[in-house]
Motif scaffolding. Structure first.
Motif, mmCIF file in Angstrom:
data_model
loop_
_atom_site.group_PDB
_atom_site.id
_atom_site.type_symbol
_atom_site.label_atom_id
_atom_site.label_comp_id
_atom_site.label_asym_id
_atom_site.label_seq_id
_atom_site.Cartn_x
_atom_site.Cartn_y
_atom_site.Cartn_z
ATOM 1 N N HIS A 168 0.811 -1.217 0.000
ATOM 2 C CA HIS A 168 0.000 0.000 0.000
ATOM 3 C C HIS A 168 0.847 1.271 0.000
ATOM 4 O O HIS A 168 0.388 2.319 -0.468
ATOM 5 N N GLY A 169 2.056 1.185 0.504
ATOM 6 C CA GLY A 169 2.914 2.369 0.535
ATOM 7 C C GLY A 169 3.661 2.600 -0.763
ATOM 8 O O GLY A 169 4.684 3.285 -0.787
ATOM 9 N N PHE A 170 3.127 2.077 -1.854
ATOM 10 C CA PHE A 170 3.881 2.122 -3.115
ATOM 11 C C PHE A 170 4.035 3.522 -3.696
ATOM 12 O O PHE A 170 4.887 3.748 -4.548
ATOM 13 N N ILE A 171 3.238 4.496 -3.237
ATOM 14 C CA ILE A 171 3.444 5.853 -3.763
ATOM 15 C C ILE A 171 4.799 6.401 -3.308
ATOM 16 O O ILE A 171 5.337 7.329 -3.913
ATOM 17 N N TRP A 172 5.352 5.798 -2.252
ATOM 18 C CA TRP A 172 6.699 6.164 -1.799
ATOM 19 C C TRP A 172 7.735 5.130 -2.261
ATOM 20 O O TRP A 172 8.761 5.490 -2.825
ATOM 21 N N SER A 173 7.455 3.851 -2.045
ATOM 22 C CA SER A 173 8.440 2.803 -2.325
ATOM 23 C C SER A 173 8.635 2.545 -3.819
ATOM 24 O O SER A 173 9.698 2.100 -4.232
ATOM 25 N N ASN A 174 7.617 2.817 -4.626
ATOM 26 C CA ASN A 174 7.693 2.568 -6.070
ATOM 27 C C ASN A 174 7.551 3.875 -6.844
ATOM 28 O O ASN A 174 6.872 3.936 -7.874
ATOM 29 N N PHE A 175 8.215 4.895 -6.341
ATOM 30 C CA PHE A 175 8.086 6.234 -6.918
ATOM 31 C C PHE A 175 8.359 6.262 -8.418
ATOM 32 O O PHE A 175 7.579 6.825 -9.193
ATOM 33 N N THR A 176 9.464 5.676 -8.850
ATOM 34 C CA THR A 176 9.845 5.755 -10.265
ATOM 35 C C THR A 176 8.793 5.114 -11.167
ATOM 36 O O THR A 176 8.415 5.692 -12.199
ATOM 37 N N GLU A 177 8.294 3.954 -10.763
ATOM 38 C CA GLU A 177 7.272 3.274 -11.564
ATOM 39 C C GLU A 177 5.994 4.103 -11.659
ATOM 40 O O GLU A 177 5.405 4.258 -12.726
ATOM 41 N N LEU A 178 5.578 4.657 -10.524
ATOM 42 C CA LEU A 178 4.345 5.439 -10.517
ATOM 43 C C LEU A 178 4.514 6.774 -11.242
ATOM 44 O O LEU A 178 3.598 7.243 -11.920
ATOM 45 N N LYS A 179 5.683 7.367 -11.107
ATOM 46 C CA LYS A 179 5.949 8.604 -11.839
ATOM 47 C C LYS A 179 5.861 8.352 -13.345
ATOM 48 O O LYS A 179 5.260 9.143 -14.093
ATOM 49 N N ASN A 180 6.454 7.236 -13.795
ATOM 50 C CA ASN A 180 6.412 6.908 -15.217
ATOM 51 C C ASN A 180 4.983 6.663 -15.696
ATOM 52 O O ASN A 180 4.636 7.001 -16.832
ATOM 53 N N GLU A 181 4.157 6.079 -14.836
ATOM 54 C CA GLU A 181 2.753 5.877 -15.184
ATOM 55 C C GLU A 181 2.035 7.209 -15.317
ATOM 56 O O GLU A 181 1.221 7.402 -16.231
ATOM 57 N N LEU A 182 2.347 8.145 -14.424
ATOM 58 C CA LEU A 182 1.742 9.464 -14.517
ATOM 59 C C LEU A 182 2.176 10.176 -15.799
ATOM 60 O O LEU A 182 1.350 10.790 -16.495
ATOM 61 N N LEU A 183 3.456 10.082 -16.111
ATOM 62 C CA LEU A 183 3.964 10.689 -17.346
ATOM 63 C C LEU A 183 3.271 10.099 -18.570
ATOM 64 O O LEU A 183 2.895 10.817 -19.514
ATOM 65 N N LYS A 184 3.061 8.803 -18.536
ATOM 66 C CA LYS A 184 2.376 8.104 -19.625
ATOM 67 C C LYS A 184 0.944 8.631 -19.787
ATOM 68 O O LYS A 184 0.481 8.848 -20.903
ATOM 69 N N GLN A 185 0.270 8.832 -18.653
ATOM 70 C CA GLN A 185 -1.117 9.309 -18.699
ATOM 71 C C GLN A 185 -1.212 10.767 -19.130
ATOM 72 O O GLN A 185 -2.250 11.220 -19.619
ATOM 73 N N LEU A 186 -0.128 11.512 -18.953
ATOM 74 C CA LEU A 186 -0.105 12.921 -19.353
ATOM 75 C C LEU A 186 0.211 13.107 -20.825
ATOM 76 O O LEU A 186 -0.046 14.180 -21.394
ATOM 77 N N ASN A 187 0.778 12.103 -21.443
ATOM 78 C CA ASN A 187 1.149 12.204 -22.861
ATOM 79 C C ASN A 187 -0.080 12.152 -23.772
ATOM 80 O O ASN A 187 -1.082 11.545 -23.438
#
Length: 283
Positions: free
Chosen positions: A264-283
């Motif tokens: 559940h704490g993946f917004i901190w522990s998996n920052f790079t993966e989630l950031k890349n997902e956000l970037l993907k959704q912004l494209n």
């Protein structure tokens, strides 16, 4: 025998002092931070946000915004239980994300610094507040992004937006766990031990299951493109929440992104993966 009793007393005192020390550290670490401390934490990551006190109905709340280019989309983050404006600070200060979007986050009622108000224990109230915050934005360029308890808040809005992104959303009452630690709040003898911010979180958690029943049959009515990002090892908000949405929402408007072995704490522990997902959704 006297020596043995003396040793036991010494051990007892040491254990008590350790417990008090850990409690104080936990209390301080999880308490809402002042504007000065919030500003410092953002500035340490190279960005100076705008921190304002806003009004909603009779309530005052804190909003943190980073708006550099009004032609870009705006992500409005909704934190969970327990949560604060600092939950997404790494995302809000990331140079790649800042090239793609403006970002806003706010403290929900009951979670503000020195907040004298209780949590409202109502998804309907939270949706109204979120829509009040988003009303000043161009909805066609606005992305609602809810984490955990913030997930159903973002999803329950029926207004059209650019997109709705959910991080481990707690949207399905049948799989909503009730942690044993909640008993510390339930029991009057131990409630005093629970730090104020955790009392607010406990109140919200205890009513969430029933409140969800007012919304979960209507998730499919959300008119937006919805992306749910969830770790399949989440023990706090089970992955079944997102597979439930997969069944409820039309396939053409829903995407499930699974983060393997993430909790559940993946917004901190998996920052790079989630950031890349956000970037993907912004494209």
């Amino acid at each position: 025998m006297k020596l043995f009793k003396k040793i036991l007393k010494i051990i007892g005192v040491i254990v008590l002092l350790l417990f008090i020390g850990l409690y104080i550290l936990f209390y301080i670490a999880t308490a809402p931070k002042s504007d000065k401390k919030v500003l410092k934490e953002f500035q340490e990551l190279g960005v100076t946000p705008t921190i304002t006190k806003e009004k909603f109905k009779t309530f005052e709340y804190r909003k943190v915004a980073i708006v550099k280019d009004t032609t870009l989309p705006t992500i409005v983050f909704v934190h969970g239980t327990i949560g604060s404006v600092l939950d997404f600070k790494r995302y809000m200060t990331d140079s790649l994300l800042l090239r793609k979007a403006n970002m806003i986050i706010y403290d929900r009622i009951g979670y503000n610094y020195k907040d004298k108000n209780n949590v409202q224990e109502s998804i309907a109230f939270e949706v109204e507040m979120l829509e009040h915050i988003a009303q000043e934005l161009d909805s066609s360029k606005t992305i609602l992004a809810g984490y955990s308890y913030g997930g159903p808040i973002a999803l329950a809005s029926k207004k059209p937006y650019k997109k709705v992104i959910l991080f481990a959303p707690a949207v399905y009452s049948k799989v909503e766990p009730m942690p044993w630690a909640l008993n510390f709040y339930k029991w009057k003898l131990t409630r005093w031990m629970v730090p104020p911010i955790w009392r607010q979180a406990s109140k919200e958690k205890m009513t969430h299951r029933e409140d969800l029943k007012n919304f979960e049959q209507t998730w499919g009515e959300n008119p937006n493109q919805v992306v749910s990002i969830h770790g399949n090892a989440d023990g706090i908000v089970p992955f079944d929440n997102s597979t439930y949405l997969e069944r409820k929402l039309p396939k053409e408007r829903f995407e499930l992104v699974t983060i393997p072995e993430a909790g559940h704490g993946f917004i901190w522990s998996n920052f790079t993966e989630l950031k890349n997902e956000l970037l993907k959704q912004l494209n």
